[in-house]
Design a protein around this motif. Structure first.
Motif, PDB file in Angstrom:
ATOM      1  N   CYS A 134       0.820  -1.213   0.000  1.00  0.00           N
ATOM      2  CA  CYS A 134       0.000   0.000   0.000  1.00  0.00           C
ATOM      3  C   CYS A 134       0.857   1.268   0.000  1.00  0.00           C
ATOM      4  O   CYS A 134       1.547   1.558   0.985  1.00  0.00           O
ATOM      5  CB  CYS A 134      -0.905  -0.002   1.222  1.00  0.00           C
ATOM      6  N   HIS A 135       0.773   2.031  -1.095  1.00  0.00           N
ATOM      7  CA  HIS A 135       1.642   3.189  -1.277  1.00  0.00           C
ATOM      8  C   HIS A 135       0.896   4.376  -1.877  1.00  0.00           C
ATOM      9  O   HIS A 135      -0.207   4.241  -2.415  1.00  0.00           O
ATOM     10  CB  HIS A 135       2.783   2.845  -2.238  1.00  0.00           C
ATOM     11  N   SER A 136       1.586   5.533  -1.845  1.00  0.00           N
ATOM     12  CA  SER A 136       1.176   6.673  -2.664  1.00  0.00           C
ATOM     13  C   SER A 136       2.427   7.281  -3.274  1.00  0.00           C
ATOM     14  O   SER A 136       3.552   6.966  -2.858  1.00  0.00           O
ATOM     15  CB  SER A 136       0.423   7.719  -1.833  1.00  0.00           C
ATOM     16  N   PHE A 137       2.244   8.164  -4.269  1.00  0.00           N
ATOM     17  CA  PHE A 137       3.407   8.778  -4.911  1.00  0.00           C
ATOM     18  C   PHE A 137       3.078  10.215  -5.301  1.00  0.00           C
ATOM     19  O   PHE A 137       1.921  10.548  -5.578  1.00  0.00           O
ATOM     20  CB  PHE A 137       3.863   7.971  -6.123  1.00  0.00           C
ATOM     21  N   PRO A 138       4.101  11.078  -5.318  1.00  0.00           N
ATOM     22  CA  PRO A 138       3.872  12.475  -5.691  1.00  0.00           C
ATOM     23  C   PRO A 138       3.603  12.609  -7.186  1.00  0.00           C
ATOM     24  O   PRO A 138       4.098  11.819  -7.987  1.00  0.00           O
ATOM     25  CB  PRO A 138       5.180  13.165  -5.296  1.00  0.00           C
ATOM     26  N   GLY A 158       1.944  -2.415  -9.057  1.00  0.00           N
ATOM     27  CA  GLY A 158       3.240  -3.056  -9.195  1.00  0.00           C
ATOM     28  C   GLY A 158       3.059  -4.557  -9.111  1.00  0.00           C
ATOM     29  O   GLY A 158       2.229  -5.051  -8.337  1.00  0.00           O
ATOM     30  N   THR A 159       3.832  -5.279  -9.903  1.00  0.00           N
ATOM     31  CA  THR A 159       3.647  -6.725  -9.993  1.00  0.00           C
ATOM     32  C   THR A 159       4.975  -7.462  -9.864  1.00  0.00           C
ATOM     33  O   THR A 159       6.049  -6.867  -9.939  1.00  0.00           O
ATOM     34  CB  THR A 159       3.005  -7.113 -11.345  1.00  0.00           C
ATOM     35  N   PRO A 188       4.800   4.473 -12.634  1.00  0.00           N
ATOM     36  CA  PRO A 188       6.235   4.771 -12.511  1.00  0.00           C
ATOM     37  C   PRO A 188       6.977   3.932 -11.461  1.00  0.00           C
ATOM     38  O   PRO A 188       8.186   4.081 -11.308  1.00  0.00           O
ATOM     39  CB  PRO A 188       6.249   6.252 -12.110  1.00  0.00           C
ATOM     40  N   TYR A 189       6.267   3.060 -10.753  1.00  0.00           N
ATOM     41  CA  TYR A 189       6.928   2.193  -9.771  1.00  0.00           C
ATOM     42  C   TYR A 189       6.588   0.744 -10.068  1.00  0.00           C
ATOM     43  O   TYR A 189       5.467   0.423 -10.458  1.00  0.00           O
ATOM     44  CB  TYR A 189       6.499   2.564  -8.346  1.00  0.00           C
ATOM     45  N   ARG A 190       7.570  -0.122  -9.857  1.00  0.00           N
ATOM     46  CA  ARG A 190       7.392  -1.514 -10.204  1.00  0.00           C
ATOM     47  C   ARG A 190       7.630  -2.412  -8.991  1.00  0.00           C
ATOM     48  O   ARG A 190       8.220  -2.017  -8.000  1.00  0.00           O
ATOM     49  CB  ARG A 190       8.344  -1.921 -11.332  1.00  0.00           C
ATOM     50  N   ILE A 208       0.395  -7.873  -4.859  1.00  0.00           N
ATOM     51  CA  ILE A 208       0.213  -6.792  -5.822  1.00  0.00           C
ATOM     52  C   ILE A 208       0.373  -5.473  -5.086  1.00  0.00           C
ATOM     53  O   ILE A 208      -0.032  -5.350  -3.926  1.00  0.00           O
ATOM     54  CB  ILE A 208      -1.167  -6.873  -6.513  1.00  0.00           C
ATOM     55  N   MET A 209       1.013  -4.512  -5.718  1.00  0.00           N
ATOM     56  CA  MET A 209       1.184  -3.192  -5.122  1.00  0.00           C
ATOM     57  C   MET A 209       0.173  -2.225  -5.733  1.00  0.00           C
ATOM     58  O   MET A 209      -0.080  -2.266  -6.937  1.00  0.00           O
ATOM     59  CB  MET A 209       2.602  -2.670  -5.367  1.00  0.00           C
ATOM     60  N   LEU A 210      -0.391  -1.371  -4.886  1.00  0.00           N
ATOM     61  CA  LEU A 210      -1.203  -0.265  -5.386  1.00  0.00           C
ATOM     62  C   LEU A 210      -0.588   1.040  -4.928  1.00  0.00           C
ATOM     63  O   LEU A 210      -0.370   1.255  -3.736  1.00  0.00           O
ATOM     64  CB  LEU A 210      -2.651  -0.350  -4.893  1.00  0.00           C
ATOM     65  N   GLU A 211      -0.299   1.903  -5.897  1.00  0.00           N
ATOM     66  CA  GLU A 211       0.232   3.244  -5.655  1.00  0.00           C
ATOM     67  C   GLU A 211      -0.843   4.264  -6.043  1.00  0.00           C
ATOM     68  O   GLU A 211      -1.395   4.206  -7.146  1.00  0.00           O
ATOM     69  CB  GLU A 211       1.485   3.492  -6.504  1.00  0.00           C
TER      70      GLU A 211
END
Length: 247
Positions: A134-138, A158-159, A188-190, A208-211
């Motif tokens: 669990c992420h966020s990005f600018p 992201g996978t 932009p992130y993997r 699985i990643m969610l940004e």
């Protein structure tokens, strides 16, 4: 519905120790504001799933990095598991071998042990598990960001080729398309987190990643919530519900 394991590595802001830091407190606080995945512990919050939340800032110890700097690409720019430089490359802290071992032993490894235990418990109970990272990005790339493109999507998944089945990707794409949000895969992130005990070894462990693009819920570049915060949280919660329905 299955029980998810929600890994939240970058929501906290505390520095358990100031040892080694060599710059003024104001600049450190500015960096924390810049690098924190603000409110991801709330955006992804669940009363029914297993939440593994790092209780300290990533600039103290980044639990998403590999423990060994030789394995971690960001260590080359001073932002490995223990950050030594700011995003603008100014020296942040001086690390000794002793300080590094102390932080790894007392903070990094306990966090990963908790994640590993959560995964093993879920495997024992259900025979499989799904981690959501669990992420966020600018909306504007960090100075040291690997990808410097300014045209960033609303959401990014992201996978991992071993641990992310295609059905997870397909359902994520369909979900965000239906909600009329832009989505990219591994950009932009993997990648996505998997405990090393299971990494590339056990396909029952899925991840699985969610940004979330911070422009959706913050008044960037600060940390104040925007008027779209509640709507963004509902989109994130809907994604989690979607993941839980996948067999």
């Amino acid at each position: 519905m299955k029980k998810l394991i929600l890994h939240v590595p970058h929501a906290a802001t505390s520095l358990p120790s100031k040892e080694g830091y060599i710059v003024n407190v104001k600049k450190i606080q500015q960096e924390i504001t810049k690098l924190t995945d603000w409110y991801t512990d709330d955006l992804f919050h669940s009363e029914t799933d297993e939440m593994i939340v790092a209780p300290f800032s990533r600039i103290f110890c980044d639990v998403e990095r590999f423990e060994n700097d030789a394995d971690e690409i960001m260590s080359k720019v001073g932002m490995g598991v223990l950050y030594e430089r700011f995003d603008d490359n100014e020296l942040l802290r001086a690390l000794t071998a002793e300080l590094r071992e102390e932080v790894i032993q007392n903070y990094y490894r306990p966090h990963h042990n908790a994640l590993t235990l959560a995964v093993q418990t879920q495997l024992d109970l259900e025979g499989s598990c799904l981690i959501v990272d669990c992420h966020s990005f600018p909306s504007t790339p960090l100075l040291k960001g690997i990808d410097q493109s300014s045209s960033r999507p609303d959401f990014n998944i992201g996978t991992d080729t071993f641990h992310t089945p295609q059905v997870l990707i397909d359902r994520a794409v369909a979900y965000f398309n239906d909600k009329k949000y832009s989505l990219d895969i591994d950009w932009p992130y993997r990648g996505t987190i998997v405990p090393m005990s299971f990494y590339k070894k056990d396909k029952r462990v899925q991840s699985i990643m969610l940004e979330v693009n911070r422009k959706l819920y913050l008044k960037e570049p600060g940390k104040e919530k925007s008027e779209n915060y509640a709507a963004t949280k509902e989109i994130v919660q809907g994604f989690l519900r979607e993941m839980k329905t996948i067999n």
